[in-house]
Write a protein that holds these residues in place. Structure first.
Motif, short mmCIF file in Angstrom:
data_model
loop_
_atom_site.label_atom_id
_atom_site.label_comp_id
_atom_site.label_asym_id
_atom_site.label_seq_id
_atom_site.Cartn_x
_atom_site.Cartn_y
_atom_site.Cartn_z
N ALA A 368 0.83 -1.21 0.00
CA ALA A 368 0.00 0.00 0.00
C ALA A 368 0.86 1.26 0.00
O ALA A 368 0.55 2.25 -0.68
CB ALA A 368 -0.93 -0.01 1.21
N SER A 369 1.97 1.24 0.74
CA SER A 369 2.85 2.40 0.79
C SER A 369 3.47 2.69 -0.56
O SER A 369 3.61 3.85 -0.96
CB SER A 369 3.96 2.17 1.83
OG SER A 369 3.42 2.06 3.14
N VAL A 370 3.84 1.64 -1.30
CA VAL A 370 4.43 1.83 -2.63
C VAL A 370 3.36 2.27 -3.62
O VAL A 370 3.59 3.18 -4.44
CB VAL A 370 5.13 0.54 -3.10
CG1 VAL A 370 5.68 0.70 -4.52
CG2 VAL A 370 6.26 0.17 -2.14
N VAL A 371 2.19 1.66 -3.58
CA VAL A 371 1.10 2.03 -4.49
C VAL A 371 0.76 3.51 -4.34
O VAL A 371 0.55 4.23 -5.33
CB VAL A 371 -0.15 1.17 -4.23
CG1 VAL A 371 -1.37 1.74 -4.95
CG2 VAL A 371 0.10 -0.27 -4.69
N HIS A 372 0.72 4.00 -3.11
CA HIS A 372 0.36 5.40 -2.85
C HIS A 372 1.54 6.36 -3.03
O HIS A 372 1.36 7.57 -2.86
CB HIS A 372 -0.20 5.54 -1.45
CG HIS A 372 -1.61 5.07 -1.31
ND1 HIS A 372 -2.67 5.66 -1.95
CD2 HIS A 372 -2.15 4.04 -0.59
CE1 HIS A 372 -3.80 5.04 -1.64
NE2 HIS A 372 -3.51 4.04 -0.81
N GLY A 373 2.73 5.82 -3.32
CA GLY A 373 3.88 6.69 -3.51
C GLY A 373 4.48 7.21 -2.23
O GLY A 373 5.27 8.16 -2.24
N ALA A 374 4.14 6.59 -1.09
CA ALA A 374 4.68 7.03 0.19
C ALA A 374 6.09 6.50 0.42
O ALA A 374 6.86 7.10 1.17
CB ALA A 374 3.77 6.57 1.32
N SER A 375 6.42 5.38 -0.19
CA SER A 375 7.74 4.76 -0.04
C SER A 375 8.20 4.20 -1.37
O SER A 375 7.37 3.87 -2.23
CB SER A 375 7.70 3.64 1.01
OG SER A 375 7.47 4.15 2.30
N PRO A 376 9.51 4.05 -1.57
CA PRO A 376 10.02 3.48 -2.82
C PRO A 376 9.82 1.98 -2.86
O PRO A 376 9.66 1.33 -1.82
CB PRO A 376 11.51 3.85 -2.76
CG PRO A 376 11.82 3.90 -1.30
CD PRO A 376 10.58 4.45 -0.64
N PRO A 377 9.86 1.38 -4.06
CA PRO A 377 9.65 -0.07 -4.18
C PRO A 377 10.66 -0.90 -3.41
O PRO A 377 10.38 -2.06 -3.10
CB PRO A 377 9.77 -0.31 -5.69
CG PRO A 377 9.48 1.00 -6.32
CD PRO A 377 9.98 2.04 -5.37
N GLU A 378 11.82 -0.32 -3.07
CA GLU A 378 12.85 -1.09 -2.37
C GLU A 378 12.39 -1.61 -1.02
O GLU A 378 12.95 -2.58 -0.51
CB GLU A 378 14.11 -0.24 -2.19
CG GLU A 378 14.90 0.00 -3.46
CD GLU A 378 14.25 1.02 -4.39
OE1 GLU A 378 14.54 1.00 -5.60
OE2 GLU A 378 13.42 1.83 -3.89
N ILE A 379 11.37 -0.98 -0.43
CA ILE A 379 10.92 -1.48 0.88
C ILE A 379 10.32 -2.88 0.76
O ILE A 379 10.25 -3.62 1.74
CB ILE A 379 9.91 -0.54 1.57
CG1 ILE A 379 8.55 -0.56 0.87
CG2 ILE A 379 10.45 0.87 1.67
CD1 ILE A 379 7.45 0.07 1.69
N LEU A 380 9.92 -3.26 -0.45
CA LEU A 380 9.32 -4.58 -0.65
C LEU A 380 10.35 -5.70 -0.50
O LEU A 380 9.98 -6.86 -0.28
CB LEU A 380 8.65 -4.65 -2.02
CG LEU A 380 7.50 -3.65 -2.22
CD1 LEU A 380 6.98 -3.71 -3.65
CD2 LEU A 380 6.37 -3.89 -1.24
N ASP A 381 11.65 -5.36 -0.61
CA ASP A 381 12.69 -6.36 -0.36
C ASP A 381 12.61 -6.90 1.05
O ASP A 381 13.02 -8.04 1.32
CB ASP A 381 14.08 -5.75 -0.57
CG ASP A 381 14.39 -5.44 -2.03
OD1 ASP A 381 13.87 -6.15 -2.91
OD2 ASP A 381 15.13 -4.46 -2.28
N THR A 382 12.10 -6.10 1.98
CA THR A 382 12.11 -6.49 3.38
C THR A 382 11.12 -7.62 3.68
O THR A 382 11.23 -8.26 4.73
CB THR A 382 11.80 -5.29 4.30
OG1 THR A 382 10.46 -4.83 4.05
CG2 THR A 382 12.78 -4.15 4.05
N TYR A 383 10.17 -7.88 2.79
CA TYR A 383 9.21 -8.96 3.05
C TYR A 383 9.93 -10.29 3.16
O TYR A 383 9.79 -11.02 4.16
CB TYR A 383 8.15 -9.00 1.96
CG TYR A 383 7.24 -10.22 2.05
CD1 TYR A 383 6.45 -10.44 3.16
CD2 TYR A 383 7.18 -11.16 1.02
CE1 TYR A 383 5.63 -11.55 3.27
CE2 TYR A 383 6.37 -12.27 1.11
CZ TYR A 383 5.59 -12.47 2.23
OH TYR A 383 4.78 -13.57 2.33
N ALA A 384 10.72 -10.63 2.17
CA ALA A 384 11.46 -11.90 2.21
C ALA A 384 12.50 -11.88 3.32
O ALA A 384 12.70 -12.89 4.01
CB ALA A 384 12.13 -12.16 0.86
#
Length: 645
Positions: A368-384
């Protein structure tokens, strides 16, 4: 001809993992399509255990009270084994969940009811389209646009199956997926009508979540497999109302006898669930007949000399013991696997539904943060980075529990009826370290480095973890009783923070009745409130997207609440709402309560001295940054590292 859709997120699978992800999308306003092949929800069977952390998570969405009221609360665990005279004897009784770690403790409620409450929550908004009786048939990825997170590189073709009429059986068959009739069946048909039977729907999406179980279609399309091992041990599972003279039937209990092993867990409405080891003969017989009597006979043999039988068996199945994990859970930061799609194990640790929901609780707000432009896509690396270690740790625990429960051919008949020390230790760990409350994520983009842990080399900001003995960087915030400054009503600290995509900054201000400490709080408030501060710029940019990416500020002080005037505190702690009224939920005090046991020991329990500290929580309530009240520079430096203006 079918229809064509464009959404931000497609979720495949409406089980616990998929519904938790959908709840995040609903509260954060992300356009989402939730797809489920079953025409209706779960009716019986599947998971039923809810750990304390899962209940905390559900509470952050406002659902825990309903679940808690209906669930059976499992207080005790008893161990029964063969005695020297050959009869079953109670070996010990202990707390099933470590006291004091959470305001909740382990409970049981059928997965179908939990799903129903989650589904109603998703439906209460208007951002998630739910399509049941719908199956994905093709998946394509446009690799030329996959790095552009404004693009829609995922293309899924969906096919709606022919609807079937629900007929409620008397006794459900093995591995049954029959589901809730009435309200949800009519709901499902009305929500899925936009895809006509036999016609394809083509969906373009930015992100896809595979929450579709152990036999995940999404995982297969991505060309990855579960890795691990399985054994030849067969176990049976029954949900039934027992007729018995066994004294601990309403406790959770484990029996190890010369005839085999079982674990029984009390459920709601007088039900119990039993997991029982099947002998080779019983397993072979079940393969031929597949009737619950075979499983029940095995239970009766192990429980002798106690009598146990039932006139009502609600659900039954069998399974092989095994532990498997998917080594890769994220693909291009666009496609993600969660829940049973990435980790399968025996149900005896009671973690399946819990870890699955915790997976997508971790992932949902990040997307949601990436979709809304609140954070860069790199935060998605933290899921794994964060969830794979949790899955690996769970599988190791499950293997230990299974080894303790399963009979070994090398054991004598009498030694099978004894508990090994590692088995006892694993059961204790299951209800303490593995109850979800101790899950701790290591340093990454969303967890700041610590100056005292030696991992802050070269970092422009760092946490000072010594400022609190019990607040752990990367772990969820502990919860103790606090009182509202305005009306003295008691709440647990964790209840102050709802799941809406907002970050939360807690200022532990100490005794602000002392002038020097109040001056420090005033200076902090002034710095955070300055129009050109990064903090204010960030919150201003977040207003267009609701709470997502914003930072709320809370003050928790230890002065006598009657000596503090709320209106005398800086406005950042008593912000004005759109209608001009004051928000009264931002200032809390560590004082004793008139009417609730506890209170007044938060600072002592958390190991915070009267100089105080500030703690930044992520939207999932995990601690991201911890420093002194005066370290505004460090706080804003950390915020700059993962946010977008």
């Amino acid at each position: 001809m079918g229809d064509n859709l464009r959404v931000d997120v497609v979720i495949i699978g409406a089980g616990p993992a998929g519904l938790m992800a959908a709840m995040w999308m609903a509260v954060t306003g992300v356009r989402t399509l939730l797809v489920e092949s079953r025409p209706q929800g779960t009716h019986t069977g599947r998971a039923d255990g809810l750990e304390s952390r899962t209940l905390e998570i559900l509470d952050s969405f406002g659902l825990a009270d309903k679940v808690w009221a209906e669930a059976n609360h499992t207080v005790d665990i008893a161990l029964w084994s063969d005695s020297v005279d050959g009869f079953l004897r109670r070996e010990q009784v202990s707390a099933n969940t470590e006291p004091g770690w959470s305001r909740f403790y382990e409970s049981t409620l059928g997965q179908g009811r939990v799903e129903e409450l989650m589904m109603k929550f998703v439906q209460s908004g208007n951002h998630v389209d739910i399509r049941r009786a719908t199956t994905p048939t093709t998946l394509e990825i446009d690799h030329s646009t996959v790095k552009d997170h404004k693009a829609y590189p995922i293309r899924v073709t969906l096919e709606k199956s022919v609807p079937t009429t629900f007929v409620e059986p008397g006794i459900l068959g093995p591995r049954s997926d029959t589901s809730t009739p009435s309200s949800e069946s009519s709901m499902a048909s009305s929500l899925a009508d936009s895809a006509i039977s036999g016609m394809d729907t083509v969906v373009e999406a930015k992100y896809l979540l595979g929450c579709d179980g152990a036999h995940s279609w999404v995982r297969k399309q991505l060309g990855v497999r579960l890795e691990g091992e399985s054994s030849d041990h067969h176990w049976g599972v029954l949900d039934f109302i027992p007729i018995t003279n066994f004294p601990d039937i309403r406790k959770r209990f484990v029996v190890k006898s010369k005839y085999g092993a079982l674990m029984m867990v009390p459920r709601e409405k007088r039900l119990v669930r039993v997991y029982v080891e099947l002998s080779p003969m019983a397993s072979a017989q079940y393969t031929i007949q597949q009737i619950p009597d075979i499983i029940m006979d095995q239970v009766a043999e192990i429980m002798q000399p106690y009598v146990i039988k039932s006139n009502r068996i609600e659900w039954y199945t069998t399974y092989k013991v095994g532990q498997r994990i998917c080594p890769k859970v994220s693909f291009h930061n666009r496609l993600f696997l969660a829940g049973d799609a990435i980790h399968t194990h025996s149900p005896k640790a009671g973690q399946g539904m819990n870890v699955s929901m915790q997976d997508t609780f971790n992932l949902g707000w990040k997307i949601a943060s990436v979709v809304h432009g609140a954070s860069p896509p790199e935060i998605l690396d933290t899921y794994a980075q964060e969830r794979l270690p949790i899955a690996q740790r769970l599988l190791k625990l499950d293997r230990r529990i299974c080894l303790g429960m399963c009979s070994d051919e090398k054991e004598t008949r009498m030694s099978r009826g004894k508990f090994h020390e590692d088995h006892k230790h694993a059961l204790r760990e299951e209800n303490t370290l593995f109850a979800g409350v101790t899950a701790t994520y290591q340093r990454n983009l969303l967890i700041s480095p610590s100056s005292e842990a030696g991992d802050s080399k070269g970092a422009p900001f760092c946490s000072r973890t010594s400022l609190s003995k019990a607040i752990i960087l990367g772990a969820r915030i502990p919860s103790k009783l606090v009182l509202n400054q305005s009306d003295s009503q008691a709440h647990h600290l964790q209840q102050c923070f709802t799941s809406n995509g907002q970050w939360d900054l807690i200022i532990f201000g100490g005794d602000i009745s002392k002038r020097e400490q109040l001056n420090r709080i005033n200076r902090l408030a002034e710095a955070l409130s300055h129009p050109v501060s990064y903090f204010q710029q960030l919150n201003k940019a977040s207003r267009a997207r609701g709470a997502v990416g914003s930072v709320g500020v809370y003050l928790v002080h230890s002065a006598n609440r009657n000596s503090i005037d709320l209106l005398g505190l800086p406005e950042i702690f008593r912000p004005h709402l759109e209608d001009g009224s004051i928000e009264y939920t931002r200032v809390w005090v560590d004082n004793e309560s008139y009417h609730h046991p506890g209170g007044g020991d938060l600072y002592k329990t958390l190991g915070i001295d009267q100089d105080g500290c500030m703690v930044l929580l992520r939207p999932d309530q995990h601690v991201a940054f911890l420093s002194s009240i005066d370290d505004v520079h460090g706080l804003e430096g950390f915020l700059r590292s993962f946010t977008c203006l």
